[in-house]
Design a protein around this motif. Structure first.
Motif, PDB file in Angstrom:
ATOM      1  N   GLN A   1       0.793  -1.178   0.044  1.00  0.00           N
ATOM      2  CA  GLN A   1      -0.041   0.103   0.088  1.00  0.00           C
ATOM      3  C   GLN A   1       0.798   1.195   0.010  1.00  0.00           C
ATOM      4  O   GLN A   1       1.476   1.732   0.926  1.00  0.00           O
TER       5      GLN A   1
ATOM      6  N   ALA B   1      -2.200   6.036  -1.743  1.00  0.00           N
ATOM      7  CA  ALA B   1      -3.384   5.036  -1.413  1.00  0.00           C
ATOM      8  C   ALA B   1      -4.095   5.185  -0.353  1.00  0.00           C
ATOM      9  O   ALA B   1      -4.545   4.121   0.375  1.00  0.00           O
TER      10      ALA B   1
ATOM     11  N   ASN C   1      -5.523  11.377  -0.906  1.00  0.00           N
ATOM     12  CA  ASN C   1      -6.430  10.813  -2.179  1.00  0.00           C
ATOM     13  C   ASN C   1      -8.011  11.005  -1.739  1.00  0.00           C
ATOM     14  O   ASN C   1      -8.609  10.453  -0.882  1.00  0.00           O
TER      15      ASN C   1
ATOM     16  N   GLN D   1     -10.441  10.015  -3.617  1.00  0.00           N
ATOM     17  CA  GLN D   1     -11.339   9.101  -4.361  1.00  0.00           C
ATOM     18  C   GLN D   1     -11.450   7.707  -3.714  1.00  0.00           C
ATOM     19  O   GLN D   1     -12.296   6.887  -3.898  1.00  0.00           O
ATOM     20  N   ILE D   2     -10.267   7.367  -2.843  1.00  0.00           N
ATOM     21  CA  ILE D   2     -10.278   6.089  -2.226  1.00  0.00           C
ATOM     22  C   ILE D   2     -10.887   6.158  -0.856  1.00  0.00           C
ATOM     23  O   ILE D   2     -11.019   7.061  -0.431  1.00  0.00           O
TER      24      ILE D   2
ATOM     25  N   THR E   1     -11.107   5.163   2.526  1.00  0.00           N
ATOM     26  CA  THR E   1     -10.327   4.567   3.615  1.00  0.00           C
ATOM     27  C   THR E   1     -10.595   5.010   4.938  1.00  0.00           C
ATOM     28  O   THR E   1      -9.740   5.627   5.699  1.00  0.00           O
TER      29      THR E   1
ATOM     30  N   TYR F   1     -16.547   2.184  -6.065  1.00  0.00           N
ATOM     31  CA  TYR F   1     -15.844   2.475  -7.141  1.00  0.00           C
ATOM     32  C   TYR F   1     -16.618   2.570  -8.319  1.00  0.00           C
ATOM     33  O   TYR F   1     -16.105   2.696  -9.531  1.00  0.00           O
TER      34      TYR F   1
ATOM     35  N   ILE G   1     -11.158   6.465 -12.052  1.00  0.00           N
ATOM     36  CA  ILE G   1      -9.819   6.862 -11.359  1.00  0.00           C
ATOM     37  C   ILE G   1      -9.195   8.268 -11.813  1.00  0.00           C
ATOM     38  O   ILE G   1      -8.687   7.877 -13.089  1.00  0.00           O
TER      39      ILE G   1
ATOM     40  N   ASN H   1      -5.997   0.265 -11.048  1.00  0.00           N
ATOM     41  CA  ASN H   1      -6.045   1.001  -9.828  1.00  0.00           C
ATOM     42  C   ASN H   1      -7.413   0.884  -8.979  1.00  0.00           C
ATOM     43  O   ASN H   1      -7.558   0.987  -7.826  1.00  0.00           O
ATOM     44  N   LYS H   2      -8.418   0.719  -9.762  1.00  0.00           N
ATOM     45  CA  LYS H   2      -9.815   0.861  -9.345  1.00  0.00           C
ATOM     46  C   LYS H   2     -10.092  -0.565  -8.493  1.00  0.00           C
ATOM     47  O   LYS H   2     -10.313  -0.693  -7.392  1.00  0.00           O
TER      48      LYS H   2
ATOM     49  N   TYR I   1      -7.836  -0.411  -5.185  1.00  0.00           N
ATOM     50  CA  TYR I   1      -8.511   0.542  -4.298  1.00  0.00           C
ATOM     51  C   TYR I   1      -9.637  -0.301  -3.419  1.00  0.00           C
ATOM     52  O   TYR I   1      -9.989  -0.215  -2.391  1.00  0.00           O
TER      53      TYR I   1
ATOM     54  N   SER J   1      -9.975  -1.111   0.233  1.00  0.00           N
ATOM     55  CA  SER J   1     -11.159  -0.853   1.132  1.00  0.00           C
ATOM     56  C   SER J   1     -11.531  -1.867   1.901  1.00  0.00           C
ATOM     57  O   SER J   1     -12.354  -1.789   2.761  1.00  0.00           O
TER      58      SER J   1
END
Length: 481
Positions: A52, A56, A62, A64-65, A67, A235, A240, A257-258, A261, A265
């Motif tokens: 990781q 990320a 980030n 979009q991720i 977490t 996602y 991304i 990457n999707k 991610y 998650s």
């Protein structure tokens, strides 16, 4: 005479009963005090993901991720903005994390392959969980080991009271094969869920005594999936956003990457389950939770796949390896929560390394270092208590890609500069001005070097060599010796 004798007899009995009563009360208080002291000793949970990158995770910018629970640890405690590892591949990094020594000292300079494991490769050095075990902590490793598969290297022989997981480098992300109570067999369900199920059980069983839990995930290592729909659904319908290096196919990189991610998650959701269990057991206040990764990741950054042994990617084709020590491969997330000690929203910008972890853990838990321990790194735990630590001017790293002999790299990194020496390879050395070029896109070592760069490279190389001498780096010896 008889009356006097009788009186004395009664008095002696009275004194005897009183003495017994006081002795009983003293022992009761002593036992109660011991229990209170044990209960007040801090617990430790070390959570380590596999592959990781620092980028990320939401708390590091980030958007979009997904977490929220990884982020929660940092928001409710401390976030370290400059955390690094001593090597960019799993086995040697994990060995350094546990032992406080560098990969060449441990003779684990690359991932331990299945053949090497069968031949007897593994971690010989003492590790900090064994020190905690000796100090009265109940210890557990749940998840990935990858530091030897023969009996002498089993986690139960290295300082862990409890082990549930896998000894090799990986297993399936769904329906994995795991060792549980000494029996290895196929399980049903997502791997992160199974690991955290066992972690919760361990915490419940250990709640009345100090414990140290190492929860080491396989995710988000490839293959990234399958993962439960509740993790991948974050996602769906999202494109991304990430830098696309020249020559890469954007759709391919974004899809990878999707999936990456979603794997992260799946870990995050399970971290949330563990944090909630600590709340329910009223253990949150005095439990130090550490979250980090064994090394960074690229997944298209710099035009390569994965980590320090990544491959070039171009036109949808996976090319040859590009051994590297870019920040994307060695910089990791590091957040900690300990409500009794750390103020929420704390930020530390000091450079720290995973080679520090042995000294850090013992310092944080107020335990003495073992006598004659051969350790590197620093104890930066005083930061948690609002104290300062000596200034650190550089961190060091190394990576020998011994599984095919392509790379023997040594690195020195300061706040402003990074120098990477490639031994047994020509025209590969690297120098980056991290202030002017934080993404490390312009190697300053070239035929016509900018003014001052040649001198800076020579200065850093000399510092690097002095460090190599201090750890008796075998690469300094001529190849024919």
């Amino acid at each position: 005479m008889n009356l006097i004798g009788t009186d004395r007899g009664i008095n002696m009995k009275t004194i005897s009963w009183a003495s017994c009563l006081w002795l009983f009360l003293f022992l009761l208080l002593a036992i109660d005090s011991t229990c209170c002291n044990a209960a007040s000793r801090p617990n430790l949970i070390s959570i380590v993901t596999d592959d990781q990158g620092r980028w990320a995770m939401g708390l590091y910018g980030n958007k979009q991720i997904h977490t929220p629970y990884m982020d929660q640890i940092g928001k409710q405690g401390a976030v370290f903005t400059n955390a690094f590892v001593a090597t960019p591949v799993c086995s040697p990094s994990r060995a350094t994390f546990l032992s406080g020594r560098y990969p060449t000292e441990l003779r684990i300079t690359d991932y331990i392959s299945p053949d090497e494991a069968r031949e007897g490769a593994g971690l010989h050095a003492p590790i900090w969980p064994a020190v905690l075990q000796k100090a009265g902590y109940r210890t557990a490793l749940i998840g990935k080991w990858h530091l030897g598969e023969q009996a002498d290297f089993h986690p139960r022989k290295k300082g862990y009271d409890h082990f549930m997981g896998f000894l090799s480098g990986g297993t399936r992300p769904m329906d994995p094969i795991l060792e549980i109570e000494g029996v290895t067999e196929k399980q049903t369900g997502p791997l992160p869920d199974l690991l955290v199920d066992n972690a919760i059980q361990f915490v419940r069983e250990s709640k009345d005594r100090p414990f140290a839990l190492c929860l080491h995930f396989r995710a988000p290592h490839t293959p990234y999936g399958p993962v439960p729909a509740e993790d991948s659904s974050h996602y769906e319908g999202i494109e991304i956003e990430m830098p696309i290096a020249e020559g890469l196919i954007p759709e391919q990189i974004k899809q990878k990457n999707k999936e990456y991610y979603a794997s992260i998650s799946s870990v995050d959701r399970n971290i949330g389950r563990l944090l909630k269990e600590l709340d329910q057991l009223q253990l949150t206040e005095n439990t130090l939770v550490i979250f980090t990764s064994d090394h960074g990741y690229n997944n298209g950054r710099h035009g390569i796949s994965t980590k320090g042994n990544g491959h070039w990617l171009a036109g949808g084709i996976t090319g040859p390896k590009r051994p590297n020590m870019w920040d994307t491969s060695i910089r990791v997330p590091l957040v900690m929560r300990w409500p009794r000690v750390i103020q929420p929203g704390t930020r530390f910008d000091e450079m720290v390394s995973n080679v520090d972890m042995f000294k850090f853990v013992l310092g944080a838990l107020d335990l003495p270092l073992p006598e004659n321990a051969s350790l590197h790194g620093i104890d930066y735990s005083p930061l948690l208590f609002g104290k300062s630590i000596p200034e650190r001017t550089a961190i060091y790293g190394q990576y020998d890609l011994h599984n095919n002999g392509l790379a023997y790299m040594r690195m020195i990194r300061t706040e402003k500069w990074k120098f990477v020496k490639h031994y047994r390879a020509r025209y590969m050395d690297e120098l980056y001005d991290l202030e002017a070029d934080p993404d490390e896109t312009r190697n300053l070592i070239r035929r016509r070097m900018p003014p001052g760069s040649k001198d800076k490279a020579a200065e850093l190389e000399q510092q690097l060599i002095e460090w190599q001498k201090s750890i008796q780096d075998p690469i300094l010896k001529p190849a024919y010796q």
